[in-house]
Design a protein around this motif. Structure first.
Motif, mmCIF file in Angstrom:
data_model
loop_
_atom_site.group_PDB
_atom_site.id
_atom_site.type_symbol
_atom_site.label_atom_id
_atom_site.label_comp_id
_atom_site.label_asym_id
_atom_site.label_seq_id
_atom_site.Cartn_x
_atom_site.Cartn_y
_atom_site.Cartn_z
ATOM 1 N N ILE A 21 0.839 -1.207 0.000
ATOM 2 C CA ILE A 21 0.000 0.000 0.000
ATOM 3 C C ILE A 21 0.866 1.247 0.000
ATOM 4 C CG2 ILE A 21 -1.661 1.307 1.372
ATOM 5 C CD1 ILE A 21 -2.846 -1.354 2.279
ATOM 6 N N ILE A 22 1.911 1.246 0.817
ATOM 7 C CA ILE A 22 2.832 2.398 0.839
ATOM 8 C C ILE A 22 3.465 2.609 -0.536
ATOM 9 C CG2 ILE A 22 4.980 3.272 1.825
ATOM 10 C CD1 ILE A 22 4.251 1.845 4.419
ATOM 11 N N ALA A 23 3.892 1.520 -1.157
ATOM 12 C CA ALA A 23 4.494 1.630 -2.488
ATOM 13 C C ALA A 23 3.480 2.126 -3.510
ATOM 14 C CB ALA A 23 5.056 0.277 -2.915
ATOM 15 N N ASN A 184 8.980 10.683 -0.969
ATOM 16 C CA ASN A 184 8.683 9.458 -1.709
ATOM 17 C C ASN A 184 9.912 8.568 -1.853
ATOM 18 O OD1 ASN A 184 5.750 9.546 -2.970
ATOM 19 N ND2 ASN A 184 6.531 11.638 -3.017
ATOM 20 N N ALA A 185 11.095 9.191 -1.922
ATOM 21 C CA ALA A 185 12.309 8.376 -1.919
ATOM 22 C C ALA A 185 12.448 7.647 -0.587
ATOM 23 C CB ALA A 185 13.529 9.249 -2.186
ATOM 24 N N GLY A 190 11.958 2.685 2.559
ATOM 25 C CA GLY A 190 11.311 1.937 3.629
ATOM 26 C C GLY A 190 10.709 0.632 3.143
ATOM 27 N N VAL A 191 10.119 0.643 1.947
ATOM 28 C CA VAL A 191 9.558 -0.586 1.388
ATOM 29 C C VAL A 191 10.657 -1.609 1.123
ATOM 30 C CG1 VAL A 191 8.368 -1.563 -0.614
ATOM 31 C CG2 VAL A 191 7.531 0.551 0.415
ATOM 32 N N ALA A 192 11.761 -1.156 0.557
ATOM 33 C CA ALA A 192 12.863 -2.076 0.270
ATOM 34 C C ALA A 192 13.447 -2.659 1.552
ATOM 35 C CB ALA A 192 13.944 -1.360 -0.536
#
Length: 297
Positions: A21-23, A184-185, A190-192
């Motif tokens: 969802i964040i991505a 956004n970066a 954070g997703v990675a």
């Protein structure tokens, strides 16, 4: 200790869903504001999805029976045991590349400023009204570095102060737009990192289960009688009714069976018996008085 299925369904998959969802939100913001991110937002969105699919398939990719005396049946279909570690390694490299690219935009630098300026100049030269207007309306600003620096409405038709005079705005777009890029970066980073930690947790959980002395004792005791480690785990926790039902031997009349096979006297457990036995027949006294013996089965 919770079974692997429980960990996947109630811990790992919800975390990966949140990361996806964040991505997805980050992908929408990057496209809407035309942010020059070095890492692909679509690749970031695919990362938690691929991670979830790989972990979900780990139950069929990992060997569940470690007993070498009971090789798998010819009818058993399983994927190679090396495939799961290979997929994890590939996704880890994927994580590292995305995290590295995303981290380059977290800290303000001359390179970041040049990248944003180049992107804005491209929009201004191409008279891309829609993209410049979305950025200006989002941050209620005019121009890039100053109110008169490449704003919309374009100066060649309305003058350099048209944006300021028409919308009564007093700030430029550089600071806000750069903040969007950094935010956004950071989300992509954070997703990675989150996907990497999930994979690390799964590897540690599997390693712990494989080397748990209690699990090894139960696995050796019931080797070849269970389908996977979840059943061994459930049996160890006292919930293995299905496993126990398979390992319990059916009732067997040892006296009758042994006598039938050996042709010996039929005896009960106290050593008493009705007499000799031949070919499955037993000599018993007749129920009628004064009669002789008769053969009965």
């Amino acid at each position: 200790m919770a079974s692997q299925k429980t960990i996947i369904h109630f811990i790992i998959l919800p975390i990966l869903t949140i990361l996806a969802i964040i991505a997805g939100v980050s992908l929408g913001q990057i496209r809407y504001l035309s942010l020059p991110t070095p890492a692909s937002p679509i690749a970031t969105l695919l990362l938690p999805i691929l991670t979830g699919l790989t972990i979900q398939s780990s139950r069929s990719l990992l060997p569940s029976n470690t007993n070498t005396n009971n090789p798998p049946s010819k009818n058993t279909r399983s994927l190679p045991s090396w495939l799961f570690p290979t997929l994890l390694l590939t996704l880890t490299i994927y994580d590292t590349v995305l995290a590295t690219l995303a981290s380059t935009q977290l800290i303000p630098s001359d390179t970041q400023t040049c990248t944003l300026l180049t992107r804005w100049e491209h929009f201004f030269t191409a008279h891309d009204v829609e993209r410049i207007r979305r950025i200006q309306d989002t941050h209620r600003c005019c121009g890039f570095k100053t109110l008169r620096h490449m704003p919309w409405p374009f100066p060649d038709n309305h003058g350099a102060d048209a944006c300021r005079d028409q919308y009564h705005r007093t700030r430029t777009c550089f600071g806000g737009w750069r903040g969007d890029l950094q935010l956004n970066a950071g989300a992509m980073l954070g997703v990675a990192v989150g996907c990497f930690l999930v994979k690390l947790f799964v590897v540690l959980a599997i390693y712990r289960r494989r080397h748990d002395p209690r699990m090894q004792r139960v696995r050796r005791q019931y080797a070849g009688l269970t389908e996977n480690d979840d059943e061994v785990e459930d049996h160890r926790n006292g919930h293995g009714a299905g496993v126990q039902g398979r390992i319990e031997a059916p009732y067997r009349d040892e006296v009758a069976t042994d006598d039938a096979e050996n042709g010996t006297q039929g005896r009960d457990r106290n050593g008493n018996g009705p007499g000799p036995r031949a070919g499955g027949m037993v000599v018993q006294p007749s129920s009628m008085q004064g009669g002789g013996s008769e053969w009965r089965t």
